[in-house]
Structures are given as structure tokens and as C-alpha cells.
Enzyme design. Structure first.
Site, PDB file in Angstrom:
ATOM      1  N   ASP A 415      -0.219   7.849   7.202  1.00  0.00           N
ATOM      2  CA  ASP A 415       0.961   7.017   7.160  1.00  0.00           C
ATOM      3  C   ASP A 415       0.601   6.101   5.769  1.00  0.00           C
ATOM      4  OD1 ASP A 415       3.363   5.767   7.398  1.00  0.00           O
ATOM      5  OD2 ASP A 415       2.435   4.027   8.424  1.00  0.00           O
ATOM      6  N   LYS A 416       1.669   5.781   5.076  1.00  0.00           N
ATOM      7  CA  LYS A 416       1.376   4.887   3.931  1.00  0.00           C
ATOM      8  C   LYS A 416       1.590   3.421   4.359  1.00  0.00           C
ATOM      9  CE  LYS A 416       4.806   3.880   1.195  1.00  0.00           C
ATOM     10  NZ  LYS A 416       4.677   2.411   1.151  1.00  0.00           N
ATOM     11  N   GLU A 605      11.068  -8.032   7.815  1.00  0.00           N
ATOM     12  CA  GLU A 605      12.030  -8.868   8.065  1.00  0.00           C
ATOM     13  C   GLU A 605      11.429 -10.471   7.834  1.00  0.00           C
ATOM     14  OE1 GLU A 605      13.374  -8.598  12.182  1.00  0.00           O
ATOM     15  OE2 GLU A 605      14.865  -7.273  11.551  1.00  0.00           O
ATOM     16  N   ARG A 709       9.526  -1.590  -1.903  1.00  0.00           N
ATOM     17  CA  ARG A 709      10.205  -0.987  -0.872  1.00  0.00           C
ATOM     18  C   ARG A 709      11.549  -1.686  -0.913  1.00  0.00           C
ATOM     19  NH1 ARG A 709       7.483   0.211   3.992  1.00  0.00           N
ATOM     20  NH2 ARG A 709       8.965  -0.759   5.178  1.00  0.00           N
ATOM     21  N   ASP A 791       9.097   6.305   3.126  1.00  0.00           N
ATOM     22  CA  ASP A 791       9.746   5.870   1.851  1.00  0.00           C
ATOM     23  C   ASP A 791      10.388   6.538   1.071  1.00  0.00           C
ATOM     24  OD1 ASP A 791       8.874   3.365   2.661  1.00  0.00           O
ATOM     25  OD2 ASP A 791       7.113   3.140   1.303  1.00  0.00           O
ATOM     26  N   ASP A 902      -0.726   3.005  11.800  1.00  0.00           N
ATOM     27  CA  ASP A 902      -0.646   1.702  12.328  1.00  0.00           C
ATOM     28  C   ASP A 902       0.337   1.355  13.038  1.00  0.00           C
ATOM     29  OD1 ASP A 902       0.963   1.362   9.888  1.00  0.00           O
ATOM     30  OD2 ASP A 902       0.512  -0.642  10.075  1.00  0.00           O
TER      31      ASP A 902
END
Length: 1218
Positions: A415-416, A605, A709, A791, A902
Site C-alpha cells: 500500500d502507499k 480528517e 492528496r 490515489d 497499514d
């Protein structure tokens, strides 16, 4: 027991099973039936809250444990031989003595299982007897009961910091808004607080501080138990048949802890083993390693070899019997004087030979492997280099039986976000109504003034003067492009002519009758940042004090756009550019910003809320029905929350519907992915609004190219009639049981239309430390690295360059279809100029394209293309696509796969791979809990694989090969003797000494060899990653090495047998006098053979080696002196003592050892210096390359710069299927 009572029990059992199997359960309160016998309880068919995780009882332990152990074919094999040895016609030893080895193995395993089960029993007893409060109608209050006494239909009260005993439908809390905060760390590992609300409807939100369960006369209808922690279908039917829907937001799960709430009361819907936490407790995972599968094949080869040797013995006995002219006196007939025929005798001899040569199958190998793996795990978990001081965590090994697979990995799927990056989001840029604002991360600190921007927005406190007695001055935007910002700042704020003015923010709202109903878009943008989320607001003085603070998220560094990049920052500079700055507030209300703690389910968030707070829009409180925000002017707005449309992976957005306290309008604030928001904008989008959408999309694209992002924000004014019509369908969807999720998603889509764009944000997620170095090392080790992320392609590609997954020299191939791309790659391979060259090809593929590539008609060609590429980068992929990619590569290419992630969205991928590694990061612990190994940093993967993985594999592979060699070499001594005893199954070594030889004399050294040996040092393995390739593919433990070791064992056994035979040939020594030097020399040969294999000697190796030799002589001498008739009719009395007084004994041992080990020693002398020289040369080259890379890293990649991919579009292979 009478016949009628038995029928009643059977009938009740069948009724209970039918009740538990129904899709819907009807539950009522137990209070009206309190004190009645169980047969009259309405919820009697459902499980109680007592749990039992033990596998055995005192009565069932022996049979059940033996049944489980006999699932191993090796144990059945040895028990069968023991039973066979009880038949006099085929026995080779005393039957009682033959029981010893298998009994020892079974007893040791049984003791281990009994201890583990006893610990489970203690844990169950402690948990079942934990006290809790259950309402009693007799006592008219909540009385203390044990957890095991709680039943479905009871009312349970839980106080703050107490653990919830069962799954409760929340009906009452001490909070006047019906909110209960829980911590789910015991369930999913997440430490952030989650809100739970009472069931909707005024009936369940009591106006009194005390809750009266006796007033609850409704019926609860819920789905049958399942292990889904994120979904729950239920409705409460009132006496007037009104149905009130309830979901996971009203369910308190067993094992969670109540926080920041004085008390809460709920209705038990699931208890005991039917609770969601217990249904998710599947116990430890068991995976079969690749080495174990290969081991089973070799055990089968050993069985075939054993049968071949026994067949030879049987045939030899038959021929020997035929060669006898008459019956010799040592062949004793049975009681009737009958002597078996040669054919029948040879048939019996086949089974006798199996008993005699049974140790050819290593009975202790499986136990030794388990001990070795436990030792390897101990060293892995205690490696200081794999300890993370920041999180105070070390490596966790959850799957105890696949440590050696770490040394055979060929593909890594990563994963990134949170895996390659820190997952600590930094608020870098935002675009508001088409105007771009670059600024410091997470907003600007209130104490920092050194900004590097071109537009200043100064927010004053409550609209008052910064200096007493001076009136406010309106407007706050100044174009400072001609002058540096610090000069402008000092000119504006500290002018010597007039130091008595300040600025009113453009977001100010006038509270009056003549106020405009149009709010400022800048205000709406920052309000959306503050309230469009599910962040829980807590105070520093609350019962549970959170460690994480705002300072852990906001950093002090600035954003420096490079001047030479045109695709990124300069492209944005052609549009309007602003910077935001917030002045310190001198007069704050009772609740200061420092008192607030924000607990978010995702770091994104948290970054948005902290950014809004830094600019003066402070989220003060959140309840299920309201959210309070303090404006930069100091005024507080309380928005009524009408509904929250939570985020899901299909919609890619979330929304909050509120009632504006000033305009009284129904406002929908929405945030989500750019493509998910842009397609929902109102049409037609003309004039200025069209320019806003175009400019914002351009800013978003530039943010993505810089590796940020992105999120877009929008709003919608909902009319009152539209809201009322929509609410009817929404309530119907919430109360539904069937297709509830689909209906809820459909109602959300009905409202999220014709949106008005507010702006977008760009959040930076920095690379973790040493990620580029780790990926380069893994590549040099022959491991292909794939990155699977959700993404945008531009963001993923940029980070791919930054982490060196993609290189500048990657092959240029731009195509639109898979076949053309594959043909071009094949042409590259067929070009003679590219022979023996590294193929630098990388593939970037997005989610929709990947869906088509994974279709049955294209997956083979996609795999062929991916196999020829150095790197693959999949973007915009869903969690399901991640797992499908891993399964496809593992099944099609037949390679060892490793997945690392993660977050909860990585669980499917982690479980689909051969090895799953979870990173304990910012997104909870769900990935860690589903993984086989857990680490805290991606950089730890380098040493975990290249060092510990290599060591674990080579140690275990060499130990297994040595075990086969040891047993074959020893058992062949008995086999060669059969050629000189008429294949009669006679042994020249006492059977007790044969048992001790495998159980004690030669068992510990190979175990220590498997735990502690190091063929290459850790420094060399890290400096020369290519050494890792020895474990990939077939590895060191393969068909060839196995049979070479078997042939070596045959050779050494021949030497160990015939050297003593030739020495004693023609003498009158007895059978044990011949067997004792043979047994002793074989011990020296086997142990010295292991000494040659050991590459790194330690004190432990010396102790176990010398200790084994010493133990042999002590036990054998004692046995020869004491045991006169232990194994009649043989008599080993004083044999070794007599042998040790004879020089011939020492000559035999020395000569046998030298001749037997000479080929092995010669091979070691020939190969080791070469390997050491080769390793040293490669280490020097590797160190040089490492130093050069470190210099380049310092100059170019010192920090993650998103602008290193200015030419990525010309260097990466893009696949797009239309």
C-alpha cells in the site's frame, strides 16, 4: 431420565436450533419473566454470555489430544510400527522398548497442549466472573451480576472506563444528547474514540437522569449474529407498530470500553459466543510454509526408500534361506515344531525390516522444527534494529510456522498511504472558488509570521481593534506580488505613521433582520472543513486523556515550490495565488483551543479540522444532533445536524446535512474525491462558475502531480419540501432489514446532486524514513515491488519517483492497448543489443483499466506483461482489486508473495498473500491484527527479509537436510549389517543406545544449528542484497541438494560400517564389541559433519557439541556397567569399558571419521574461500554504490519532493483501455 423428558429435551433443542438459524430474531425484555423457570423464558433459545475457549476437559483431554496428534501421518506411521512390533513373528525389539520414542514425542506435545489449554481456562474463568450491572425487577435497580449470568433480553448498565460485557443496543446514556463514546482498541486496535447514539426516537432518550428499563415494552428485531464489525441491521417496533431503525451507530460491542461518558444502558441483543467480537476471534492463523510442503514430499521419498530397503532385506532373506543346505540350529521352530517356509519367512521379514529401519523417517524432525522456529522468532522480536522508539513497538510474529518464507519472497505488494508514507497529513494548499492558496502545513501557526506567499488575509478578534480605542477597518486582501511578504507585513501592521488599525475578516456574518441569505463562499469552505467529518471532540480534562495533540500533527517547516518545475508550481502560478495567515486571539471564550482534542478515524480528517482551527474556525463540540463552530470573529454558531451521509468506498465521498443557525437554510456540505464531486456539480455550469470549476480542476491536477492528496468540497441549498420528501425515504431505508446498505446509499445519492463547488485541498503525506533505500535494496535482492493505492495516477507516479519505485531511465513506451504494449516489450527482449541487460520497464495502471486487465480473457496477457516489468503501480484501486491482483500473481506465476499495508482497506490483500505484514500506523490496528507479522516502519522490511528472512530459511533448510542425512547415515549401519547376518533383522547395537542416539546424543546440536547459525553476517547481507536470491525459486533446499545429502549419508555409512568390519575381520569379537566402535565413530562423523556446516561458531555451539559427546560416553559407560539384562538375551555389560582400554578402538574412530568426512571437508575447503572472496568483493562494490547513492540521496532526494517527475509522462508505461 424418563422417556418424556428425553423427548422434551430433543424438541427444545430442535426448536432452539431453528430459532438461532432464522435470519431475523425477535427479542423482548426478560423483566416480565424474571424468576420464572428457564422453559418459560422468551429468549431461552439464545446463548448465554458465558464463554468457553478451551478445547479439552479432564475426561476428554487424552482421547481428543491423541486424535489431534494422529492427524500427523508421521505419528500414525510410528504407532503402527509399535503395534506391529507386538507380533512375535515380525518383532525386531522388545515391544515395550519400541514404545519409548513415540510415547516421548506424544507426551511432550500433550504437555504443551495441556499448558496452553489451562491458560485459556484461567482466562475464561476470569472473564466469566467479571462483575457487571444488570437490572432486576425485584430489586428495582441495577444489581451486580457476573458476565456469565447475562442473558439476551437483559438490561445492562456500563459505567465510564468499564468494558462492555455483551453486544448492547444503546437505549440511554448520561449525556443529554444521547451520545456514548467508546474505545474499540480491544476489538480492532483503534485507540481513537467513536460515538454511539441511542436508538432514534424520543421514547428512548429519557428526559430523566435515571433510565427505567421496566418502561421498555417494545420488540427488538435484529439480524442473526455475524462477524461484520461495521454493519448491524435492526429495528425497534413500538407498541403502536411504529418501527424505528437502528444500525451499528447504536450498538455497543462486547470488549469495547466506555470513555468520556458517565454511564450508558442498553438491551442485550447478542451474548457469549454470538457476539461480534467472539465471532471475529478465529484463533491463531495456520499457514503451511513452502519449506514444509517440500518437506512432506521428501518424507514421502524417504518412505519409498525405506520400502525399497525393506524389500531388499526381504528378498535377501528369501535367497539366504534357499541357499541353506539344511535347517541351521539357530533357526528355532514354533511350539509344534513347524518352521516357516522361506517365502513366508521373507514376507514376515519385510515387516521386521520396517521396524528395524523405522528411524529412517525422522520422528523428532517436526518437534525440532517447532523449537527452531520459536528460537528464530525470539531473535526476530528482540532485534534492536527492528524496534521503533517513537511508537515503543517491536516486531510481532503472529504466524509461528512461516518464518522461513521470509527468505523466499519474490513479489511484494505494498500500500502507499501509511505504508510508504508517514500517514501524518500536512495541510499544504487549498483552492477556494478558483483561487489558489499555498501556505504552511495544517494552516499557519498563530505565533509564526514568516510566510512565503503573495496574499494576506488577516483575521482579527471579534471584529474589535487590535489596539484599544481604535475603530476597525474593513477589507483584508492586499496584492503583495511586487514586494516580499515580510516587508509588506511590517509595512501594514507596524507602519510608523499609523499603528492604530486592524482588519475585519471578509467572513463576518451580520446577525440581523437585513442580513443577506447568501453566505460568503470562503466562510462555507472553512465551515465545510470544520463540520464535514466525523471527528470526535474531547477535552484535555476528560476522563481519558489523549496523548496525541495538535503539535503532533502541525509542523513548523514551510513549503518551498522549486523554481525549475513547470508542470507543478509554475503552472499554478499562472492563476491567482493567495496565502492565509491568522492573527493570535487575545480574548478567548471559556473553552480555549488548547483544551480541545480531536480524535479522527483518519489522519486526513484530523488535518482538515486542525487547519480550519488554525485559521480561526474552531470545532468546539459535536453531538448527534448539533455541531458547534467558533468563527474567527469569536462568535459561535450551533448548526443543527439533520443527517450524516458517511463515507463509503463506492461513493468516494461523505456529506453532512445541517440547518444554518443564521440563514435557517438546509445546507448540505460534501467532500470527496475530485472525480466523485465534479460529476455531481449542477448543470449547466456557465460563466464564472464554469471558470471556478475549470480552475479548481487545474489546481487539483497540479496538486496530484506534486504528490498531494486531493479532496474537493461542495455545498447545496436544500429546500424544506425537498428535505421532508427525502426524509421519508431515508427513514424507510434506515428501518429496513433487507438490502439496507443499498437503500441507504441510494438515498444518499438522491440528495448529493446539483452541488455548488467551493474549492479543493491538497494534503501532503511525506515518505517514511529510508523508504527509497529499502525499495532499491529489495529490488537488488531480486524482489519485484508492486504498489497498490487508491490515489490519483499523478499522485501515485510522483511518489513512485520519490521512493525510487520508478526511475528516470525507465523504458519509454506509450500505448493504448495491452497487445501492442506486450509486443513492444517482447521486441525489447528479442533485440540482441539487450541481451544480459536489466529491463527497466514500469507499468502504471488505474482501477477501471485494471478491472478489464483482470478479466478472464486478458489476465494471462497482463501477467505476461507484468512479469517482464521491473515495477507495477496500480492506482485508483479498491480493496477487492488489491486482493484479486495478489491472488492472480500468486496463482499464475507460482511465486512467493508478500503483502504489506497499514489500514483496514489492506486486510483483504494481506490475507490473500503467502505472507501478510501489517504496519502499526495512524489508521488503527486492523491490518496488524490480520497479518502474520507486524512492523512499525516500512524500512524494517529490509532487515526483516534480507537478514532474518535469509537466516531463517538457510538455517531451517540446512537443518532439515542435516536431519535426513543423520537418520539415513545411522540407519544404513543396520542395513549394511543385514548382508552379513542373513537379513535376519538383527542389530549389532543395543536398542536402548539406538533410542538414546536420536533422542539425546544428536538432537540438541542440529536444533542450535537451526536457531543460531549465520552463513553470512548481517552487515554483508544488507550491503550485498543479491545474496537474498539464494532462497528464491527452488532455493537451497531442493531436489538436488536433498539427494546429494542422501548419497553422502550412504557413503559415510559405508565407511562407518566397513572400516570396523575390515579391522575385526577374522577375529572372534562378539556382536556388541563390533557395534560399539561403529556406533561411536558414527557419532563423531555425524557431529563433525555438522561442525563443517556451521558457519558461525558461538559458545552455545561449543557447549552443545562437547556436551553431546560427553553425554554419550557418560550414558553408555553407565549403561554398560548397570544394565546387564535390560534387553535379553543380549548382554552389553562392560563393553565400552573394555573397548576404551583397547587402542584399536581409538584407531577405528579416528580412521573412520577422517575417511568419511574427507569429501565433505574437501568441498568445504574448495568453496568457502571462494565464497568469502566473492562476498568480500561484492560487499566492497555494494558499499561503494551505497555511498554514491547516499550522496545522490542527500543532494536530490533528501526529502520527499513531489516535483521529481516532471517528465514522468514520457518514461512510464500507461495502460488505458477504452
Amino acid at each position: 431420565m424418563t422417556k418424556r423428558s428425553l423427548l422434551t429435551l430433543v424438541r427444545d433443542a430442535l426448536r432452539g436450533q431453528r430459532a438461532r438459524d432464522r435470519d431475523l430474531r425477535n427479542l423482548v425484555s426478560n423483566l416480565p419473566y424474571e424468576g420464572l423457570e428457564r422453559s418459560k423464558q422468551p429468549n431461552r433459545y439464545f446463548q448465554s454470555n458465558g464463554i468457553k475457549t478451551t478445547k479439552y476437559t479432564l475426561l476428554t483431554f487424552v482421547p481428543m489430544n491423541l486424535y489431534e496428534q494422529f492427524h500427523r501421518l508421521a505419528n500414525i506411521y510410528f504407532v503402527g510400527l509399535v503395534i506391529l512390533n507386538f507380533f512375535p513373528v515380525v518383532n525386531a525389539f522388545q515391544p515395550q522398548v519400541a514404545l519409548i520414542p513415540i510415547c516421548v514425542i506424544l507426551a511432550l506435545t500433550a504437555l504443551k497442549d495441556a499448558w496452553e489449554d489451562f491458560r485459556r481456562y484461567q482466562s475464561d474463568r476470569k472473564l466469566n466472573n467479571t462483575p457487571c450491572l444488570v437490572y432486576s425487577r425485584r430489586e428495582k435497580q441495577f444489581a451486580e451480576r457476573c458476565w456469565k449470568d447475562v442473558q439476551v433480553g437483559d438490561f445492562v448498565k456500563v459505567a465510564c472506563n468499564e468494558i462492555i460485557p455483551a453486544d448492547l443496543l444503546l437505549l440511554h446514556t448520561s449525556d443529554p444528547n444521547g451520545v456514548c463514546h467508546i474505545e474499540t482498541a480491544n476489538l480492532d486496535g483503534e485507540t481513537n474514540l467513536k460515538q454511539r447514539t441511542v436508538v432514534h426516537g424520543s421514547l428512548f432518550i429519557s428526559k430523566h437522569p435515571e433510565f427505567d428499563p421496566e418502561s421498555f415494552n417494545s420488540r427488538v428485531v435484529c439480524e442473526k449474529p455475524n462477524n461484520n464489525l461495521n454493519h448491524f441491521k435492526c429495528y425497534v417496533e413500538k407498541p403502536d407498530e411504529e418501527k424505528v431503525g437502528a444500525g451499528i451507530e447504536s450498538l455497543l460491542l462486547r470488549g469495547c470500553t466506555v470513555r468520556n461518558t458517565d454511564h450508558a444502558a442498553g438491551f442485550v441483543v447478542y451474548a457469549g459466543h454470538e457476539t461480534k467480537s467472539m465471532l471475529n476471534n478465529s484463533g491463531p492463523r495456520y499457514k503451511r510454509s513452502k519449506l514444509e510442503r517440500k518437506l512432506n514430499v521428501d518424507v514421502l521419498f524417504c518412505v519409498i526408500l525405506l520400502f525399497a530397503m525393506c524389500l531388499i532385506g526381504s528378498l535377501g532373506h528369501y535367497l539366504w534361506r534357499l541357499s541353506l543346505p539344511d535347517v541351521p540350529p539357530y533357526l528355532v521352530a514354533d511350539g509344534n515344531g513347524h518352521l516357516d517356509s522361506p517365502s513366508l519367512s521373507s514376507f514376515y521379514m519385510f515387516f521386521t525390516m520396517i521396524i528395524l529401519l523405522q528411524i529412517l523417517i525422522p520422528i523428532s524432525l517436526y518437534v525440532s522444527i517447532e523449537l527452531v522456529k520459536m528460537g528464530q522468532i525470539f531473535f526476530i522480536t528482540n532485534d534492536v534494529d527492528l524496534y521503533d522508539e517513537e511508537t515503543d513497538s517491536r516486531v510481532q510474529c503472529k504466524a509461528l510456522n512461516i518464518t522461513e518464507d521470509l527468505g523466499q519472497v519474490e513479489y511484494i505488494f505494498s500500500d502507499k498511504t501509511g505504508t510508504l508514507t508517514e500517514n501524518k497529513m500536512l495541510f499544504r494548499r487549498c483552492s477556494i472558488m478558483g483561487t489558489e492558496f499555498p501556505h504552511k502545513e495544517n494552516g499557519t501557526s498563530h505565533t509564526q509570521w514568516n510566510c512565503f506567499s503573495s496574499l494576506l488575509i488577516v483575521l482579527s478578534s471579534r471584529g474589535q481593534c487590535m489596539h484599544e480605542g481604535k475603530p476597525p477597518v474593513h477589507l483584508s486582501i492586499f496584492n503583495s506580488q511586487p514586494h516580499p511578504l515580510p516587508i509588506l507585513l511590517s509595512t501594514l501592521l507596524f507602519s510608523p505613521k499609523d499603528k492604530s488599525f486592524s482588519f475585519i475578516p471578509p467572513f463576518q456574518i451580520t446577525r440581523g433582520e437585513n442580513s443577506s441569505r447568501k453566505t460568503d463562499p470562503y466562510l462555507d469552505f472553512f465551515l465545510a472543513l470544520a463540520i464535514c467529518n466525523t471527528v470526535v471532540v474531547s477535552m484535555a480534562t476528560a476522563r481519558r486523556r489523549r496523548v496525541s495533540t495538535e503539535d503532533s500533527v502541525i509542523e513548523e517547516s514551510h513549503f518551498h515550490p522549486p523554481a525549475d518545475k513547470k508542470e507543478g508550481t509554475d503552472a499554478i502560478s499562472r492563476h491567482r495565488k493567495c496565502s492565509l495567515h491568522v492573527l493570535s486571539q487575545s480574548d478567548v471564550s471559556a473553552v480555549t483551543s488548547a483544551d480541545l482534542r480531536y480524535e479522527a478515524e483518519s489522519p486526513d480528517e484530523a488535518a482538515l479540522v486542525y487547519a480550519a482551527k488554525a485559521y480561526g474556525f474552531v470545532l468546539l463540540a459535536r453531538t448527534p444532533n448539533s455541531v458547534t463552530v467558533r468563527l474567527p470573529s469569536g462568535d459561535e454558531l450551533v448548526f443543527e445536524v439533520l443527517d450524516t451521509l458517511t463515507f463509503d468506498s463506492n461513493r468516494k465521498r461523505m456529506s453532512v446535512l445541517v440547518k444554518h443557525p443564521v440563514t435557517k437554510e438546509y445546507v448540505l456540505y460534501t467532500k470527496g474525491a475530485d472525480y466523485a464531486i465534479m460529476e455531481l456539480l449542477g448543470t449547466p455550469y456557465a460563466g464564472k462558475q464554469k471558470n471556478v470549476a475549470t480552475d479548481t480542476q487545474h489546481h487539483v491536477d497540479c496538486y496530484a502531480k506534486e504528490g498531494l492528496r486531493t479532496l474537493c468540497f461542495a455545498k447545496k441549498i436544500v429546500s424544506e419540501k425537498m428535505y421532508e420528501d427525502w426524509l421519508v425515504g431515508r427513514q424507510r431505508a434506515l428501518a429496513a432489514i433487507d438490502n439496507r446498505e443499498e437503500l441507504i446509499m441510494e438515498t444518499a445519492g438522491q440528495l448529493e446532486t446539483n452541488l455548488s463547488l467551493l474549492g479543493a485541498t491538497g494534503i501532503e503525506d511525506r515518505l517514511q524514513e529510508s523508504v527509497p533505500d529499502t525499495i532499491v535494496a529489495l529490488r537488488e535482492a531480486g524482489i519485484q515491488v508492486w504498489v497498490l493505492t487508491g490515489d490519483k495516477p499523478e499522485t501515485a507516479v510522483n511518489i513512485g519517483y520519490a521512493c525510487r519505485l520508478l526511475e528516470e531511465e525507465d523504458l519509454l513506451t506509450c500505448t493504448a492497448i495491452l497487445d501492442c504494449t506486450l509486443e513492444e516489450v517482447k521486441r525489447y527482449n528479442d533485440d540482441p543489443r539487450n541481451v544480459d541487460t536489466t529491463q527497466n520497464i514500469s507499468v502504471v495502471i488505474d482501477g477501471p483499466t485494471l478491472t478489464m486487465a483482470l478479466s478472464p480473457d486478458l489476465r494471462d496477457r497482463f501477467m505476461e506483461l507484468a512479469r517482464r516489468c521491473r515495477s507495477v503501480l496500480c492506482c485508483r484501486v479498491t480493496p477487492l482489486q488489491k486482493s484479486r491482483v495478489v491472488k492472480l500473481v500468486r496463482e499464475k506465476l507460482k511465486v512467493m508473495t508478500l503483502a504489506v499495508g497499514d489500514g483496514a482497506n489492506d486486510v483483504n490483500m494481506i490475507q490473500a498473500a503467502d505472507i501478510g505484514i501489517g504496519i502499526s500506523g495512524q489508521e488503527g490496528m486492523q491490518a496488524v491484527m490480520a497479518s502474520d507479522f507486524a512492523i512499525s516502519r516500512f524500512k524494517h522490511l529490509k532487515k526483516l527479509l534480507l537478514v532474518h528472512g535469509h537466516w531463517c530459511y538457510t538455517r531451517l533448510a540446512n537443518m532439515i537436510i542435516y536431519f535426513f542425512y543423520k537418520n539415513v547415515a545411522y540407519v544404513n549401519l543396520l542395513f549394511w549389517y543385514q548382508f552379513f547376518c542373513g537379513f535376519s533383522g538383527t542389530a549389532m547395537i543395543d536398542y536402548w543406545l539406538m533410542i538414546f542416539f536420536n533422542l539425546f546424543f544428536t538432537s540438541v546440536p542440529p536444533i542450535m544449528f537451526g536457531i543460531m547459525d549465520r552463513d553470512v553476517s548481517a552487515e554483508v547481507l544488507l550491503g550485498v542484497p543479491e545474496l537474498y536470491r539464494t532462497g528464491q525459486g527452488k532455493g537451497e533446499y531442493n531436489f538436488l541438494t536433498f539427494w546429494i545429502s542422501i548419497l553422502d549419508a550412504f557413503y559415510q555409512s559405508l565407511v562407518c560400517f566397513f572400516v570396523p568390519y575390515l579391522v575385526y575381520q577374522g577375529s572372534d569379537v562378539d556382536i556388541f564389541t563390533f557395534g560399539t566402535p561403529l556406533n561411536t565413530s558414527s557419532l563423531f562423523v555425524i557431529l563433525l559433519h555438522l561442525s563443517i556446516e556451521i558457519k558461525a561458531w558461538t559458545v552455545v555451539h561449543w557447549v552443545v557439541m562437547l556436551g553431546s559427546v560427553l553425554l554419550y560416553f557418560v550414558v553408555t559407560l553407565a549403561f554398560s556397567a548397570i544394565c546387564v539384562t535390560c534387553n535379553p538375551p543380549s548382554n552389553p555389560y562392560w563393553i565400552l569399558q573394555s573397548q576404551m582400554a583397547d587402542p584399536t578402538f581409538y584407531l577405528i574412530c579416528i580412521l573412520t571419521t577422517v575417511v568419511a568426512l574427507l569429501p565433505r571437508y574437501q568441498k568445504s575447503c574448495d568453496t568457502c574461500p571462494f565464497l568469502k572472496h566473492k562476498h568480500a568483493d561484492r560487499w566492497s562494490v555494494g558499499q561503494l554504490l551505497h555511498n554514491q547513492y547516499a550522496i545522490a540521496q542527500n543532494n536530490h532526494l533528501h526529502s520527499y519532493s513531489p516535483h521529481s517527475s516532471s517528465s514522468y509522462s514520457l518514461k512510464i508505461l500507461f495502460l488505458h483501455f477504452f
